[in-house]
Motif scaffolding. Sequence first.
Motif, PDB file in Angstrom:
ATOM      1  N   GLY A  72      54.053 -24.094 -86.010  1.00 39.00           N
ATOM      2  CA  GLY A  72      55.221 -23.714 -86.812  1.00 39.00           C
ATOM      3  C   GLY A  72      55.691 -22.305 -86.521  1.00 39.00           C
ATOM      4  N   LYS A  73      54.721 -21.416 -86.344  1.00 37.87           N
ATOM      5  CA  LYS A  73      55.086 -20.027 -86.088  1.00 37.87           C
ATOM      6  C   LYS A  73      53.924 -19.335 -85.395  1.00 37.87           C
ATOM      7  CE  LYS A  73      56.843 -15.835 -88.357  1.00 37.87           C
ATOM      8  NZ  LYS A  73      57.202 -15.202 -89.650  1.00 37.87           N
ATOM      9  N   LEU A  74      54.215 -18.649 -84.300  1.00 40.92           N
ATOM     10  CA  LEU A  74      53.228 -17.809 -83.633  1.00 40.92           C
ATOM     11  C   LEU A  74      53.679 -16.360 -83.756  1.00 40.92           C
ATOM     12  CD1 LEU A  74      52.343 -19.820 -80.391  1.00 40.92           C
ATOM     13  CD2 LEU A  74      51.101 -19.733 -82.558  1.00 40.92           C
ATOM     14  N   TYR A  75      52.734 -15.461 -83.777  1.00 39.18           N
ATOM     15  CA  TYR A  75      53.018 -14.062 -84.079  1.00 39.18           C
ATOM     16  C   TYR A  75      53.630 -13.318 -82.901  1.00 39.18           C
ATOM     17  CZ  TYR A  75      52.233  -9.525 -86.348  1.00 39.18           C
ATOM     18  OH  TYR A  75      52.406  -8.293 -86.931  1.00 39.18           O
ATOM     19  N   GLN A  76      54.745 -12.680 -83.153  1.00 37.40           N
ATOM     20  CA  GLN A  76      55.413 -11.739 -82.253  1.00 37.40           C
ATOM     21  C   GLN A  76      55.375 -12.138 -80.780  1.00 37.40           C
ATOM     22  OE1 GLN A  76      54.143  -7.705 -83.204  1.00 37.40           O
ATOM     23  NE2 GLN A  76      55.067  -7.794 -85.239  1.00 37.40           N
ATOM     24  N   GLN A  77      54.576 -11.447 -79.964  1.00 34.27           N
ATOM     25  CA  GLN A  77      54.643 -11.656 -78.520  1.00 34.27           C
ATOM     26  C   GLN A  77      54.149 -13.036 -78.090  1.00 34.27           C
ATOM     27  OE1 GLN A  77      53.625  -7.009 -77.490  1.00 34.27           O
ATOM     28  NE2 GLN A  77      53.233  -8.471 -75.869  1.00 34.27           N
ATOM     29  N   THR A 102      46.370 -21.228 -82.042  1.00 33.78           N
ATOM     30  CA  THR A 102      46.813 -21.377 -83.423  1.00 33.78           C
ATOM     31  C   THR A 102      47.562 -20.118 -83.847  1.00 33.78           C
ATOM     32  OG1 THR A 102      44.794 -20.398 -84.321  1.00 33.78           O
ATOM     33  CG2 THR A 102      44.795 -22.795 -83.945  1.00 33.78           C
ATOM     34  N   ALA A 103      48.212 -20.183 -84.989  1.00 31.16           N
ATOM     35  CA  ALA A 103      48.930 -19.018 -85.501  1.00 31.16           C
ATOM     36  C   ALA A 103      47.966 -17.866 -85.753  1.00 31.16           C
ATOM     37  CB  ALA A 103      49.669 -19.389 -86.781  1.00 31.16           C
ATOM     38  N   ASN A 104      46.776 -18.169 -86.246  1.00 30.98           N
ATOM     39  CA  ASN A 104      45.807 -17.112 -86.529  1.00 30.98           C
ATOM     40  C   ASN A 104      45.330 -16.436 -85.249  1.00 30.98           C
ATOM     41  OD1 ASN A 104      44.135 -15.687 -88.507  1.00 30.98           O
ATOM     42  ND2 ASN A 104      42.421 -16.662 -87.470  1.00 30.98           N
ATOM     43  N   ARG A 116      51.183  -3.504 -74.764  1.00 33.63           N
ATOM     44  CA  ARG A 116      51.981  -4.715 -74.893  1.00 33.63           C
ATOM     45  C   ARG A 116      51.716  -5.698 -73.745  1.00 33.63           C
ATOM     46  NH1 ARG A 116      57.271  -5.047 -72.487  1.00 33.63           N
ATOM     47  NH2 ARG A 116      57.523  -3.513 -70.838  1.00 33.63           N
ATOM     48  N   HIS A 117      51.351  -5.180 -72.583  1.00 35.87           N
ATOM     49  CA  HIS A 117      51.038  -6.057 -71.453  1.00 35.87           C
ATOM     50  C   HIS A 117      49.699  -6.774 -71.678  1.00 35.87           C
ATOM     51  CE1 HIS A 117      54.334  -4.813 -68.767  1.00 35.87           C
ATOM     52  NE2 HIS A 117      54.175  -3.612 -69.296  1.00 35.87           N
ATOM     53  N   PHE A 118      48.745  -6.080 -72.270  1.00 37.88           N
ATOM     54  CA  PHE A 118      47.461  -6.719 -72.556  1.00 37.88           C
ATOM     55  C   PHE A 118      47.600  -7.750 -73.676  1.00 37.88           C
ATOM     56  CE2 PHE A 118      45.985  -3.041 -70.206  1.00 37.88           C
ATOM     57  CZ  PHE A 118      44.978  -3.600 -69.423  1.00 37.88           C
ATOM     58  N   ILE A 119      48.482  -7.462 -74.627  1.00 38.75           N
ATOM     59  CA  ILE A 119      48.759  -8.460 -75.665  1.00 38.75           C
ATOM     60  C   ILE A 119      49.407  -9.694 -75.043  1.00 38.75           C
ATOM     61  CG2 ILE A 119      50.171  -8.957 -77.710  1.00 38.75           C
ATOM     62  CD1 ILE A 119      49.826  -6.008 -78.513  1.00 38.75           C
ATOM     63  N   GLN A 120      50.365  -9.465 -74.146  1.00 36.83           N
ATOM     64  CA  GLN A 120      51.041 -10.592 -73.505  1.00 36.83           C
ATOM     65  C   GLN A 120      50.089 -11.380 -72.618  1.00 36.83           C
ATOM     66  OE1 GLN A 120      53.964 -10.990 -74.638  1.00 36.83           O
ATOM     67  NE2 GLN A 120      54.796 -12.676 -73.430  1.00 36.83           N
ATOM     68  N   ASP A 121      49.207 -10.684 -71.946  1.00 37.38           N
ATOM     69  CA  ASP A 121      48.173 -11.324 -71.138  1.00 37.38           C
ATOM     70  C   ASP A 121      47.290 -12.213 -72.025  1.00 37.38           C
ATOM     71  OD1 ASP A 121      45.989 -11.805 -69.292  1.00 37.38           O
ATOM     72  OD2 ASP A 121      45.000 -10.042 -70.135  1.00 37.38           O
ATOM     73  N   THR A 122      46.922 -11.712 -73.200  1.00 40.99           N
ATOM     74  CA  THR A 122      46.100 -12.488 -74.137  1.00 40.99           C
ATOM     75  C   THR A 122      46.857 -13.707 -74.640  1.00 40.99           C
ATOM     76  OG1 THR A 122      44.958 -10.454 -74.836  1.00 40.99           O
ATOM     77  CG2 THR A 122      44.749 -12.383 -76.270  1.00 40.99           C
TER      78      THR A 122
END
Length: 276
Positions: free
Chosen positions: A43-48, A59-61, A90-96
């Motif tokens: 239903g919804k994933l967080y930000q990036q 999952t959303a969590n 932000r690149h490491f978040i996107q990688d994750t």
Amino acid sequence: MAVALIVALAVALVPLAAEAGKDPLLNVCMDAKHHKSQPGPEGKLYQQCSPWKDNACCTANTSLEAHKDQSYLYNFNWNHCGVMPPQCKRHFIQDTCLYECSPNLGPWIQQADSSWRKERILHVPLCREDCEEWWQDCRDALTCKENWHKGWNWATGTNRCPWGSECRPFHQVFPRPQDLCEKIWSGSFRLSPERRGSGRCIQMWFDPARGNPNAAVARYYAGIKRSSSPGQEGTVPPQSHGTARALPCPGLLLLLPLLPLLLPPGLGGSPRWRSP
């Protein structure tokens, strides 16, 4: 009645046919620590992580935890050499997000020799811009290690620099973009010469309004992998678009000889079904 029986059997075998036609390299999730067993909408994933919400392995969590400096996902601390600059983080978040959420990494999934996951990715062709921008935005950030998969001091329960190591700028630890992308996660990525939109490299960053471009990339490399497999060389050409062709369901094939027995005589059935 016989026709109704045929219809009921056909309906019951539809899921089997779909399963038989499923390509094990496409639209799949890794067997890893936090991945779902199969991809599906969230239903919804967080930000990036939100670009994957229509079809995700996370999952959303999990998507929320991916944005934290130190989350329960792996107890990994990005700030092991001081605070990591936001433009780098932000690149490491996107990688994750790509690792946890993408259902399009099947052609590069390998068995993992690890206590916390059964599978990993290896040599995913990362688009040239994604790698170069990652390196450029992190070049002045600090780290003490080249390979972040292993070798940390975990005495406190979170990763700390090994004894005797020193914090240095990324551009010293990783002199080239290729060094960063290919070494930091033990070869999970390889630098592709291809650019975003080519259909030949995986994008960490994409506009979900235009669809997920990585689905077509996975289909292309799945075709190459199948055609180069032992005993199958040259049998399946590389695919740049479209979906894998479904194979006939064995259960349906077994029913074919029975059709003359199930159909009424007027529809070509066997006389043994006729009334005396």
